[in-house]
Write an enzyme that holds these catalytic residues in place. Structure first.
Site, mmCIF file in Angstrom:
data_model
loop_
_atom_site.group_PDB
_atom_site.id
_atom_site.type_symbol
_atom_site.label_atom_id
_atom_site.label_comp_id
_atom_site.label_asym_id
_atom_site.label_seq_id
_atom_site.Cartn_x
_atom_site.Cartn_y
_atom_site.Cartn_z
ATOM 1 C CD GLU A 1 20.455 47.507 -0.901
ATOM 2 O OE1 GLU A 1 21.140 47.952 -1.485
ATOM 3 O OE2 GLU A 1 20.061 46.433 -1.199
ATOM 4 C CG PHE B 1 20.952 43.988 -12.184
ATOM 5 C CD1 PHE B 1 19.963 44.187 -13.201
ATOM 6 C CD2 PHE B 1 21.025 44.934 -11.327
ATOM 7 C CE1 PHE B 1 19.344 45.490 -13.360
ATOM 8 C CE2 PHE B 1 20.327 46.134 -11.209
ATOM 9 C CZ PHE B 1 19.618 46.308 -12.353
ATOM 10 C CB THR C 1 27.643 41.254 -5.220
ATOM 11 O OG1 THR C 1 27.851 39.801 -5.208
ATOM 12 C CG2 THR C 1 28.857 42.276 -5.506
ATOM 13 C CE LYS D 1 21.106 28.189 -12.632
ATOM 14 N NZ LYS D 1 20.162 28.605 -13.798
ATOM 15 C CB ILE D 2 25.868 34.328 -8.391
ATOM 16 C CG1 ILE D 2 24.929 34.882 -9.209
ATOM 17 C CG2 ILE D 2 26.842 35.516 -8.085
ATOM 18 C CD1 ILE D 2 23.926 35.900 -8.521
ATOM 19 N NE ARG E 1 17.981 40.004 -1.820
ATOM 20 C CZ ARG E 1 18.315 39.886 -3.147
ATOM 21 N NH1 ARG E 1 19.531 40.214 -3.885
ATOM 22 N NH2 ARG E 1 17.481 39.363 -4.149
ATOM 23 C CG HIS F 1 20.761 46.400 -5.723
ATOM 24 N ND1 HIS F 1 20.466 46.142 -4.439
ATOM 25 C CD2 HIS F 1 20.656 45.232 -6.359
ATOM 26 C CE1 HIS F 1 19.884 44.708 -4.369
ATOM 27 N NE2 HIS F 1 20.107 44.414 -5.544
#
Length: 331
Positions: A263, A298, A232, A156-157, A234, A295
């Site tokens: 991170e 979203f 964007t 989807k992304i 992992r 991060h």
């Protein structure tokens, strides 16, 4: 149902309280600033469910403690679940549910924002102008129109990123084990071909044993010189030491990272008064053609609303004995 939220930030509290007042009054929500751990899991006594985010580590010991205090449901207010020991959850009789799709456009738009930032040196220009320096030296960028975008992963992304790149007038190459039939303007190619021909590469695949360190010295060597690399997804998709070597060799025009290895201690936390222990993070921040965000791909109003609603629906469906099947996470 009583739900205890761990590592709750102000935006979490606001979005969940908003939807609870709107239509989920039957859910009792309690928010903690502390993240879940073996020591804090006991705070869930008396709650039916706990809710955690992507950076929370939910291992065997934590799950065992949750079982002891009577928790039956683990709600992930995120899509990723590699931070949960699923076998231990199954053994503890704890159901795990996630938010598989909240706003793919939010992450894809952030990926393009990073690409544009490094591609047009926006980060450098912003700092210069604030210091009354209006010189254009060092700000030469690249056009995206007519260039080739390589999208690794077209879920989807990734599909949303393909559409954005297509809208910019870019040729779009993609690599995925499963081709998306809706992307009729995309040319699916082998990974090697994508690496060789792309002017900008954006990573949108999950982290698995097969994709860990997908971007390493070997794959970087196959890329064009002057490429833009965006991640964007992992952090561990990229072997950071090899990335740093590539940056030093001037392989990259720019690198945009919303995620990166090591991170975990930084993500979502204010550490402005701390000395960064990780030399990797410090080295990445030292490069003028690298932009790192925290991060936040979203983090839009629309995505937060969707996350809150889906999480609430997951809780209610479980309570009714009919958990939403596509949101269940199984070992």
């Amino acid at each position: 149902m009583k739900i205890l939220f761990y590592d709750a930030k102000p935006y979490d509290c606001d979005s969940f309280e908003s939807i609870r007042k709107e239509r989920y009054a039957d859910l009792e929500m309690t928010f903690l600033q502390a993240d879940i751990s073996v020591h804090t899991a006991s705070l869930a006594k008396g709650f039916d469910a706990v809710c955690v985010f992507v950076a929370s580590e939910v291992g065997r010991d934590v799950l065992g403690r949750l079982k002891e205090v009577g928790v039956r449901l683990l709600l992930l207010r995120c899509a990723g679940y590699n931070n949960v020991d699923l076998q231990a959850a199954e053994q503890a009789g704890i159901t795990v549910m996630r938010v598989p799709g909240y706003s793919p456009e939010a992450v894809a738009e952030h990926a393009m924002a990073l690409a544009l930032t490094v591609g047009r040196r926006i980060h450098k220009s912003y700092i210069k102008v604030r210091e009354n320096n209006f010189s254009l030296v060092g700000l030469i960028g690249k056009n995206f129109y007519g260039k080739t975008a390589g999208i690794i992963g077209t879920g989807k992304i990734g599909a949303a990123m393909c559409r954005i790149c297509h809208g910019f007038g870019m040729k779009v190459l993609a690599n995925d084990a499963y081709e998306n039939p809706d992307l009729d303007f995309v040319q699916y190619v082998s990974l090697d071909e994508l690496l060789r021909h792309s002017d900008m590469i954006s990573l949108h695949c999950p982290l698995t044993d097969e994709t860990r360190h997908l971007i390493c010295s070997d794959s970087i060597a196959k890329m064009k010189d002057g490429i833009i690399l965006i991640n964007t997804s992992r952090g561990a998709l990229i072997r950071t030491e090899d990335l740093i070597a590539g940056i030093r060799d001037r392989k990259f025009f720019g690198v945009g990272l919303d995620v990166y290895e090591e991170e975990n201690r930084n993500v979502f936390e204010n550490r402005e008064d701390d000395i960064l222990e990780s030399s990797v993070t410090a080295r990445l921040l030292s490069f003028p053609n690298v932009v790192i965000t925290s991060h936040q791909g979203f983090l839009t109003e629309e995505a937060l609303y969707a996350i809150a609603v889906t999480t609430a629906e997951n809780a209610l469906s479980y309570e009714k004995g009919k958990p939403i099947q596509e949101n269940l996470v199984k070992a």
